[in-house]
Write a protein that holds these residues in place. Structure first.
Motif, PDB file in Angstrom:
ATOM      1  N   LEU A 188      17.719 -16.311 -10.277  1.00 20.00           N
ATOM      2  CA  LEU A 188      17.514 -16.613  -8.862  1.00 20.00           C
ATOM      3  C   LEU A 188      16.032 -16.513  -8.523  1.00 20.00           C
ATOM      4  CD1 LEU A 188      18.894 -16.966  -6.013  1.00 20.00           C
ATOM      5  CD2 LEU A 188      18.829 -14.477  -5.858  1.00 20.00           C
ATOM      6  N   SER A 189      15.493 -17.548  -7.897  1.00 18.53           N
ATOM      7  CA  SER A 189      14.096 -17.524  -7.456  1.00 18.53           C
ATOM      8  C   SER A 189      14.053 -17.003  -6.021  1.00 18.53           C
ATOM      9  CB  SER A 189      13.493 -18.929  -7.534  1.00 18.53           C
ATOM     10  OG  SER A 189      12.140 -18.912  -7.120  1.00 18.53           O
ATOM     11  N   LEU A 190      13.390 -15.858  -5.842  1.00 21.94           N
ATOM     12  CA  LEU A 190      13.359 -15.190  -4.539  1.00 21.94           C
ATOM     13  C   LEU A 190      11.932 -15.154  -4.004  1.00 21.94           C
ATOM     14  CD1 LEU A 190      14.521 -13.399  -2.256  1.00 21.94           C
ATOM     15  CD2 LEU A 190      14.214 -11.429  -3.788  1.00 21.94           C
ATOM     16  N   ASP A 191      11.699 -15.855  -2.909  1.00 25.09           N
ATOM     17  CA  ASP A 191      10.417 -15.784  -2.210  1.00 25.09           C
ATOM     18  C   ASP A 191      10.517 -14.637  -1.206  1.00 25.09           C
ATOM     19  OD1 ASP A 191       8.111 -16.054  -0.750  1.00 25.09           O
ATOM     20  OD2 ASP A 191       8.289 -18.210  -0.439  1.00 25.09           O
ATOM     21  N   ILE A 192       9.877 -13.519  -1.535  1.00 21.36           N
ATOM     22  CA  ILE A 192       9.990 -12.336  -0.674  1.00 21.36           C
ATOM     23  C   ILE A 192       9.489 -12.643   0.730  1.00 21.36           C
ATOM     24  CG2 ILE A 192       9.280  -9.927  -0.387  1.00 21.36           C
ATOM     25  CD1 ILE A 192       9.013  -9.729  -3.399  1.00 21.36           C
ATOM     26  N   GLY A 193       8.504 -13.542   0.835  1.00 22.06           N
ATOM     27  CA  GLY A 193       7.961 -13.896   2.135  1.00 22.06           C
ATOM     28  C   GLY A 193       8.958 -14.562   3.061  1.00 22.06           C
ATOM     29  N   ASP A 194      10.086 -15.043   2.512  1.00 21.24           N
ATOM     30  CA  ASP A 194      11.125 -15.607   3.375  1.00 21.24           C
ATOM     31  C   ASP A 194      11.880 -14.519   4.130  1.00 21.24           C
ATOM     32  OD1 ASP A 194      10.503 -18.163   2.596  1.00 21.24           O
ATOM     33  OD2 ASP A 194      12.074 -18.295   1.066  1.00 21.24           O
ATOM     34  N   PHE A 195      11.752 -13.266   3.659  1.00 23.32           N
ATOM     35  CA  PHE A 195      12.513 -12.173   4.263  1.00 23.32           C
ATOM     36  C   PHE A 195      11.625 -11.089   4.866  1.00 23.32           C
ATOM     37  CE2 PHE A 195      15.217 -14.178   1.149  1.00 23.32           C
ATOM     38  CZ  PHE A 195      16.430 -14.268   1.798  1.00 23.32           C
ATOM     39  N   LEU A 196      10.402 -10.971   4.371  1.00 23.83           N
ATOM     40  CA  LEU A 196       9.469  -9.986   4.917  1.00 23.83           C
ATOM     41  C   LEU A 196       8.208 -10.706   5.368  1.00 23.83           C
ATOM     42  CD1 LEU A 196       9.675  -7.129   2.230  1.00 23.83           C
ATOM     43  CD2 LEU A 196      10.890  -7.250   4.416  1.00 23.83           C
ATOM     44  N   PRO A 197       7.679 -10.361   6.542  1.00 19.37           N
ATOM     45  CA  PRO A 197       6.444 -11.019   6.993  1.00 19.37           C
ATOM     46  C   PRO A 197       5.251 -10.555   6.160  1.00 19.37           C
ATOM     47  CG  PRO A 197       7.049  -9.251   8.491  1.00 19.37           C
ATOM     48  CD  PRO A 197       8.185  -9.379   7.518  1.00 19.37           C
ATOM     49  N   ASP A 198       4.315 -11.475   5.935  1.00 21.18           N
ATOM     50  CA  ASP A 198       3.072 -11.075   5.280  1.00 21.18           C
ATOM     51  C   ASP A 198       2.342 -10.061   6.167  1.00 21.18           C
ATOM     52  OD1 ASP A 198       3.636 -12.811   3.239  1.00 21.18           O
ATOM     53  OD2 ASP A 198       2.398 -14.441   4.043  1.00 21.18           O
ATOM     54  N   ILE A 199       1.592  -9.176   5.533  1.00 25.52           N
ATOM     55  CA  ILE A 199       0.899  -8.106   6.257  1.00 25.52           C
ATOM     56  C   ILE A 199      -0.607  -8.357   6.199  1.00 25.52           C
ATOM     57  CG2 ILE A 199       0.432  -5.628   6.340  1.00 25.52           C
ATOM     58  CD1 ILE A 199       3.188  -5.180   5.122  1.00 25.52           C
ATOM     59  N   HIS A 200      -1.226  -8.385   7.363  1.00 31.06           N
ATOM     60  CA  HIS A 200      -2.676  -8.579   7.453  1.00 31.06           C
ATOM     61  C   HIS A 200      -3.242  -7.464   8.337  1.00 31.06           C
ATOM     62  CE1 HIS A 200      -2.310 -12.538   5.608  1.00 31.06           C
ATOM     63  NE2 HIS A 200      -1.306 -12.778   6.446  1.00 31.06           N
ATOM     64  N   ILE A 201      -4.003  -6.563   7.748  1.00 32.40           N
ATOM     65  CA  ILE A 201      -4.633  -5.457   8.482  1.00 32.40           C
ATOM     66  C   ILE A 201      -6.136  -5.714   8.495  1.00 32.40           C
ATOM     67  CG2 ILE A 201      -5.014  -2.970   8.580  1.00 32.40           C
ATOM     68  CD1 ILE A 201      -2.402  -2.611   7.050  1.00 32.40           C
ATOM     69  N   PRO A 202      -6.700  -5.964   9.682  1.00 31.44           N
ATOM     70  CA  PRO A 202      -8.133  -6.284   9.740  1.00 31.44           C
ATOM     71  C   PRO A 202      -8.999  -5.058   9.434  1.00 31.44           C
ATOM     72  CG  PRO A 202      -7.246  -6.045  11.941  1.00 31.44           C
ATOM     73  CD  PRO A 202      -6.072  -5.958  11.011  1.00 31.44           C
ATOM     74  N   GLN A 203     -10.218  -5.344   9.126  1.00 36.03           N
ATOM     75  CA  GLN A 203     -11.174  -4.266   8.888  1.00 36.03           C
ATOM     76  C   GLN A 203     -11.503  -3.568  10.209  1.00 36.03           C
ATOM     77  OE1 GLN A 203     -15.406  -5.197   8.035  1.00 36.03           O
ATOM     78  NE2 GLN A 203     -15.082  -4.093   6.095  1.00 36.03           N
ATOM     79  N   VAL A 227      12.187  -6.568  -8.002  1.00 36.65           N
ATOM     80  CA  VAL A 227      10.998  -6.536  -7.141  1.00 36.65           C
ATOM     81  C   VAL A 227      10.310  -5.176  -7.152  1.00 36.65           C
ATOM     82  CG1 VAL A 227      12.010  -8.282  -5.630  1.00 36.65           C
ATOM     83  CG2 VAL A 227      12.269  -5.862  -5.045  1.00 36.65           C
ATOM     84  N   ALA A 228      10.815  -4.238  -7.954  1.00 38.68           N
ATOM     85  CA  ALA A 228      10.278  -2.876  -7.927  1.00 38.68           C
ATOM     86  C   ALA A 228       8.791  -2.829  -8.280  1.00 38.68           C
ATOM     87  CB  ALA A 228      11.080  -1.984  -8.878  1.00 38.68           C
ATOM     88  N   TRP A 229       8.314  -3.801  -9.065  1.00 37.25           N
ATOM     89  CA  TRP A 229       6.918  -3.801  -9.507  1.00 37.25           C
ATOM     90  C   TRP A 229       5.951  -4.285  -8.431  1.00 37.25           C
ATOM     91  CZ3 TRP A 229       4.218  -8.332  -9.211  1.00 37.25           C
ATOM     92  CH2 TRP A 229       4.969  -9.505  -9.056  1.00 37.25           C
ATOM     93  N   VAL A 230       6.448  -4.916  -7.380  1.00 32.49           N
ATOM     94  CA  VAL A 230       5.577  -5.527  -6.371  1.00 32.49           C
ATOM     95  C   VAL A 230       4.834  -4.432  -5.607  1.00 32.49           C
ATOM     96  CG1 VAL A 230       5.498  -6.973  -4.302  1.00 32.49           C
ATOM     97  CG2 VAL A 230       7.099  -7.519  -6.160  1.00 32.49           C
ATOM     98  N   VAL A 236      15.132  -2.820   3.259  1.00 32.30           N
ATOM     99  CA  VAL A 236      15.259  -3.927   4.217  1.00 32.30           C
ATOM    100  C   VAL A 236      15.413  -5.253   3.482  1.00 32.30           C
ATOM    101  CG1 VAL A 236      14.079  -5.195   6.054  1.00 32.30           C
ATOM    102  CG2 VAL A 236      13.969  -2.693   5.988  1.00 32.30           C
ATOM    103  N   LEU A 237      14.605  -5.439   2.422  1.00 34.05           N
ATOM    104  CA  LEU A 237      14.666  -6.684   1.654  1.00 34.05           C
ATOM    105  C   LEU A 237      16.029  -6.858   0.999  1.00 34.05           C
ATOM    106  CD1 LEU A 237      13.365  -9.188   0.344  1.00 34.05           C
ATOM    107  CD2 LEU A 237      12.568  -7.678  -1.498  1.00 34.05           C
ATOM    108  N   VAL A 238      16.514  -5.811   0.327  1.00 39.04           N
ATOM    109  CA  VAL A 238      17.807  -5.902  -0.364  1.00 39.04           C
ATOM    110  C   VAL A 238      18.922  -6.213   0.627  1.00 39.04           C
ATOM    111  CG1 VAL A 238      19.542  -4.595  -1.646  1.00 39.04           C
ATOM    112  CG2 VAL A 238      17.129  -4.432  -2.289  1.00 39.04           C
ATOM    113  N   ALA A 239      18.931  -5.519   1.757  1.00 38.68           N
ATOM    114  CA  ALA A 239      19.967  -5.756   2.765  1.00 38.68           C
ATOM    115  C   ALA A 239      19.904  -7.181   3.295  1.00 38.68           C
ATOM    116  CB  ALA A 239      19.821  -4.751   3.908  1.00 38.68           C
TER     117      ALA A 239
END
Length: 268
Positions: free
Chosen positions: A77-92, A175-178, A187-190
């Protein structure tokens, strides 16, 4: 009137079908199929392990109850994690500290990757099937076969909840290595399991496993049309050969029970 008649009752039929099921080779298939919102590549194998019990129903049905098939399915199964979790951007963020100057935190960007999730499912299914009786003459050999009619209703050994738990565990392991996935793993698994759901699981398994049973042919009887009943005993005593002109097969009610009856017309 037929020259040769042979009959078996339901007890003998159950014994015969037990032997036939044990002799059928494993079946396999591969391809890709929908798995909830995903497309998964699969490789499946299945083996009939128990024929259950046989009920002969006139005039031409062999009902096999509790037919069991053991199966194993490997999914990729090809799983794009970004389809389920939003990308995170923390500014400086910078803070001016007297005598030190500006102290800044690093800019953090987390873009979730696409991962391949291997999933292995193994279980058994039970079903009740009705076999029609097919009589054919193929390449000089008479064949009598029980052919599954229609599409059987499959009853899985495991509950769908148990199989979805296996899927969830496979996703967690893949996904444990990510980096930084830890706080978001549950949250992702659920979310993935909910997206697949019971409908996605049965929608995957039924079309893959049903053909293994619905396409099954049980070889009941096979005999060359021409065969020797007495071998040659010498130059003046040639072999005796007969021809099976026709073969018929049907279920008859011969009190006190039903029987599968084979009859043959012959000629010398």
């Amino acid at each position: 009137m037929p020259e040769i008649i042979a009959a078996i009752d339901e007890g003998a039929a159950t014994t015969i079908f037990t032997t036939l099921a044990a002799g059928l080779p494993p079946q396999s298939s591969s391809g890709s199929s929908s798995f909830g919102p995903f497309t998964a590549a699969y490789a499946a194998t299945a083996t009939l392990s128990s024929p259950g019990t046989v009920d002969l129903i006139p005039p031409g049905t062999i009902r096999v109850a509790d037919l069991r098939m053991d199966w194993h399915l490997h999914l990729s199964l090809s799983l794009d994690i970004g389809d389920f979790l939003p990308d995170i951007h923390i500014p400086q963020v910078c803070v001016h500290i007297p005598c030190v100057g500006d102290v800044c935190t690093p800019k953090i960007d987390i873009v979730w990757p696409t991962v391949t999730v291997p999933i292995d499912l193994s279980d058994y299914v039970k079903t009740t099937v009705d076999l029609g009786i097919a009589v054919t003459l193929v390449a000089g050999t008479w064949k009598v076969e029980g052919v599954v009619q229609g599409v059987p209703n499959l009853q899985f050994g495991l509950t769908t909840a148990a199989m979805l738990a296996v899927v969830g565990a496979a996703v967690a392991a893949a996904v444990a290595w990510v980096p930084l996935i830890g706080p978001f793993l549950a949250v992702l698994v659920a979310a993935v399991v909910a997206a697949i759901g019971v409908a996605g699981l049965t929608g995957l398994l039924d079309p893959i496993l049903t053909p293994f049973i619905s396409g099954t042919r049980f070889p009941v009887y096979a005999q060359p049309q021409l065969f020797t009943v007495l071998p040659a005993a010498g130059a003046n005593d040639p072999a005796v050969t007969i021809t099976l002109d026709t073969i018929a097969a049907e279920v008859q009610h011969n009190p006190p029970e039903d029987e599968l009856v084979l009859s043959a017309d012959i000629s010398a």
